[in-house]
Design a protein around this motif. Sequence first.
Motif, PDB file in Angstrom:
ATOM      1  N   LYS A 239     -87.205 -17.870 -20.544  1.00 51.94           N
ATOM      2  CA  LYS A 239     -86.159 -19.051 -20.427  1.00 51.94           C
ATOM      3  C   LYS A 239     -87.066 -19.884 -19.494  1.00 51.94           C
ATOM      4  CE  LYS A 239     -82.193 -16.744 -21.739  1.00 51.94           C
ATOM      5  NZ  LYS A 239     -82.831 -15.356 -21.802  1.00 51.94           N
ATOM      6  N   ILE A 240     -87.384 -21.189 -20.094  1.00 50.38           N
ATOM      7  CA  ILE A 240     -88.413 -22.088 -19.237  1.00 50.38           C
ATOM      8  C   ILE A 240     -87.953 -23.355 -18.985  1.00 50.38           C
ATOM      9  CG2 ILE A 240     -90.628 -23.345 -19.250  1.00 50.38           C
ATOM     10  CD1 ILE A 240     -91.400 -21.085 -21.471  1.00 50.38           C
ATOM     11  N   GLY A 241     -87.800 -23.746 -17.803  1.00 52.92           N
ATOM     12  CA  GLY A 241     -87.297 -25.155 -17.403  1.00 52.92           C
ATOM     13  C   GLY A 241     -88.071 -25.932 -16.359  1.00 52.92           C
ATOM     14  N   LEU A 242     -87.737 -26.976 -15.893  1.00 53.50           N
ATOM     15  CA  LEU A 242     -88.716 -27.907 -15.018  1.00 53.50           C
ATOM     16  C   LEU A 242     -87.552 -28.000 -13.661  1.00 53.50           C
ATOM     17  CD1 LEU A 242     -90.971 -30.519 -15.326  1.00 53.50           C
ATOM     18  CD2 LEU A 242     -88.627 -31.467 -15.206  1.00 53.50           C
ATOM     19  N   THR A 243     -87.942 -28.263 -12.680  1.00 50.93           N
ATOM     20  CA  THR A 243     -86.890 -28.745 -11.604  1.00 50.93           C
ATOM     21  C   THR A 243     -87.186 -30.196 -11.112  1.00 50.93           C
ATOM     22  OG1 THR A 243     -87.874 -28.227  -9.157  1.00 50.93           O
ATOM     23  CG2 THR A 243     -87.348 -26.382 -10.708  1.00 50.93           C
ATOM     24  N   LEU A 244     -86.041 -31.015 -10.778  1.00 53.12           N
ATOM     25  CA  LEU A 244     -86.050 -32.160 -10.323  1.00 53.12           C
ATOM     26  C   LEU A 244     -85.212 -32.568  -9.042  1.00 53.12           C
ATOM     27  CD1 LEU A 244     -85.534 -34.468 -13.399  1.00 53.12           C
ATOM     28  CD2 LEU A 244     -87.835 -34.079 -12.467  1.00 53.12           C
ATOM     29  N   SER A 245     -85.757 -33.345  -8.086  1.00 53.37           N
ATOM     30  CA  SER A 245     -85.043 -33.370  -6.969  1.00 53.37           C
ATOM     31  C   SER A 245     -84.111 -34.752  -7.266  1.00 53.37           C
ATOM     32  CB  SER A 245     -85.850 -33.833  -5.901  1.00 53.37           C
ATOM     33  OG  SER A 245     -85.517 -34.580  -4.828  1.00 53.37           O
ATOM     34  N   LEU A 246     -82.709 -34.353  -7.113  1.00 55.07           N
ATOM     35  CA  LEU A 246     -81.727 -35.601  -7.404  1.00 55.07           C
ATOM     36  C   LEU A 246     -80.924 -35.933  -6.346  1.00 55.07           C
ATOM     37  CD1 LEU A 246     -80.795 -34.299 -11.315  1.00 55.07           C
ATOM     38  CD2 LEU A 246     -82.549 -35.999 -10.488  1.00 55.07           C
ATOM     39  N   HIS A 247     -80.446 -37.039  -6.267  1.00 56.66           N
ATOM     40  CA  HIS A 247     -79.550 -37.706  -5.176  1.00 56.66           C
ATOM     41  C   HIS A 247     -78.361 -37.607  -5.787  1.00 56.66           C
ATOM     42  CE1 HIS A 247     -83.227 -38.196  -3.293  1.00 56.66           C
ATOM     43  NE2 HIS A 247     -82.868 -37.914  -1.984  1.00 56.66           N
ATOM     44  N   VAL A 319     -73.759 -34.190  -8.576  1.00 56.52           N
ATOM     45  CA  VAL A 319     -74.730 -34.480  -9.651  1.00 56.52           C
ATOM     46  C   VAL A 319     -74.836 -33.601 -10.563  1.00 56.52           C
ATOM     47  CG1 VAL A 319     -77.298 -33.983  -9.303  1.00 56.52           C
ATOM     48  CG2 VAL A 319     -76.239 -35.190  -7.519  1.00 56.52           C
ATOM     49  N   ILE A 320     -74.270 -32.456 -10.692  1.00 56.87           N
ATOM     50  CA  ILE A 320     -74.302 -31.223 -11.657  1.00 56.87           C
ATOM     51  C   ILE A 320     -73.357 -32.270 -12.821  1.00 56.87           C
ATOM     52  CG2 ILE A 320     -73.220 -29.312 -12.698  1.00 56.87           C
ATOM     53  CD1 ILE A 320     -73.665 -27.938  -9.873  1.00 56.87           C
ATOM     54  N   ARG A 321     -72.299 -32.727 -12.571  1.00 56.64           N
ATOM     55  CA  ARG A 321     -71.288 -33.481 -13.565  1.00 56.64           C
ATOM     56  C   ARG A 321     -72.190 -34.531 -14.242  1.00 56.64           C
ATOM     57  NH1 ARG A 321     -66.406 -31.438 -13.563  1.00 56.64           N
ATOM     58  NH2 ARG A 321     -65.571 -30.278 -11.688  1.00 56.64           N
ATOM     59  N   LYS A 322     -72.919 -35.257 -13.448  1.00 58.54           N
ATOM     60  CA  LYS A 322     -73.885 -36.385 -13.892  1.00 58.54           C
ATOM     61  C   LYS A 322     -74.780 -35.889 -14.959  1.00 58.54           C
ATOM     62  CE  LYS A 322     -75.238 -40.920 -12.341  1.00 58.54           C
ATOM     63  NZ  LYS A 322     -75.746 -41.427 -11.198  1.00 58.54           N
ATOM     64  N   VAL A 323     -75.630 -34.870 -14.137  1.00 61.87           N
ATOM     65  CA  VAL A 323     -76.520 -34.442 -15.358  1.00 61.87           C
ATOM     66  C   VAL A 323     -75.936 -33.890 -16.618  1.00 61.87           C
ATOM     67  CG1 VAL A 323     -78.242 -32.173 -15.526  1.00 61.87           C
ATOM     68  CG2 VAL A 323     -78.123 -33.981 -13.303  1.00 61.87           C
ATOM     69  N   SER A 324     -74.863 -32.973 -16.437  1.00 62.71           N
ATOM     70  CA  SER A 324     -74.394 -32.287 -17.474  1.00 62.71           C
ATOM     71  C   SER A 324     -73.774 -33.258 -18.554  1.00 62.71           C
ATOM     72  CB  SER A 324     -73.578 -31.207 -17.054  1.00 62.71           C
ATOM     73  OG  SER A 324     -72.200 -31.952 -17.002  1.00 62.71           O
ATOM     74  N   SER A 325     -73.424 -34.526 -18.058  1.00 61.43           N
ATOM     75  CA  SER A 325     -73.076 -35.529 -19.105  1.00 61.43           C
ATOM     76  C   SER A 325     -73.978 -36.336 -19.891  1.00 61.43           C
ATOM     77  CB  SER A 325     -72.304 -36.609 -18.361  1.00 61.43           C
ATOM     78  OG  SER A 325     -72.831 -37.337 -17.712  1.00 61.43           O
TER      79      SER A 325
END
Length: 420
Positions: A239-247, A319-325
Amino acid sequence: MTNNFLLGAATAAYQVEGNNHNSDFWIMEHLKNSSFKEKSGEAVDHYNRYEEDIQLMKKAGMNAYRFSIEWARIEPEKGIFNREATEHYRSVLECCHENKITPIVTMHHFSSPQWIIREGGWENEKIVDYFKNYCRYVVTELGDLMEFICTINEANMRNELITVMKSFAKSLGINIQVGVKLQLPEEMMVGQREAGKAFGGIESADTFLSPCTPKGDLLIMQAHEAARDVMRTVDNRFKIGLTLSLHDIQIVGNATEKAGEMWDDEFKHYLPFIEKDDFFGLQNYTRTLVGEEGELSVPEEKKKTQMGYEFYPQALENVIRKVSSELNLPIIVTENGVATDNDKDRVTFIEEALSGVKRCVADGIPILGYMHWSLLDNFEWQLGYSKTFGLIEVDRKTQTRKPKESFYRLAEIWEKEIER
Ligand code: BGC
């Protein structure tokens, strides 16, 4: 889903292992005009003490550990892979499994081998192949013990640094053109020139912690995709992903357009490159207030962390809510935490952040896990050891571990949350 929830803490090799002689930051730290406050040295000797640290995690009720593999140890010279280092990481992975800790392995967390920088670093197209080859080697050797893999940590960091530099330059009355190399003030250029010399006479040292051009930003995405695709050919179980720093970007007044631009820069323009991933690594520390002109400073009366950020654990849920939308992928919170010398504040931060995560899970947002930053007080890059993000304090003279209250509270808080 909640039963399989991955709960644990995160570290990065360079910040905890110690003596990463072949990494680019080792050179950067040792320059006469270094921007690093102090040297990493032995760090917190995690290279030798990983067993103790992983056993402690188990004792605290954690079931996952996010750590990174130091590319410069695995491939200290181009194409020459080091057997001893490879076996070391095999032992770390085995130790995780023996302690029923799921490893989440980051392939690149800011530091790169020195030879990469000598070859033009993260602005040279060859980085795509170099990173791909390294990742293929690692999973071919160690993939039997791996499942969750983050390719690149905070892939937007180089781009974020452009924004930081621009506002710094603006405060000095200098104009910066996008797409060309930054012309820094003379004091900073001295360090740049010294770095170039130290890497064998190159024009500039394009490490992962130097601002990028738009081409450099794209290269990171291409490196991510190439690595992901090649690792899948080795084993389609990964299971592969990338990470981003989000405000958590919050609008003040009439700033919808500005906030939109900032979110696009930080997150949205990366979507085409990550949509085919298996999960998304979300990293968040605070909110950013945005006015018409851009980012606003933290209001005087607000509580701040050692980093000068606003103490605002509620940011994670937003941020979780925004990303998941906007992105249809399971999420792992790969970093979230606070730099403070008051561990009670850390406990409060964790309580707030985890209740937010729990509300998101209850609303059906697919969140696979939460990794607190950080397991140990560690080397905070240019800021040295002055910032304490750890759940565990380390006496660096004796390398003795002293778990803080928050260390044991993390799993308790999550379990209490589950019962609700
Ligand atoms: C990075 C870590 C860093 C942490 C705290 C993240 O940006 O991934 O390496 O230590 O934030 O500043």
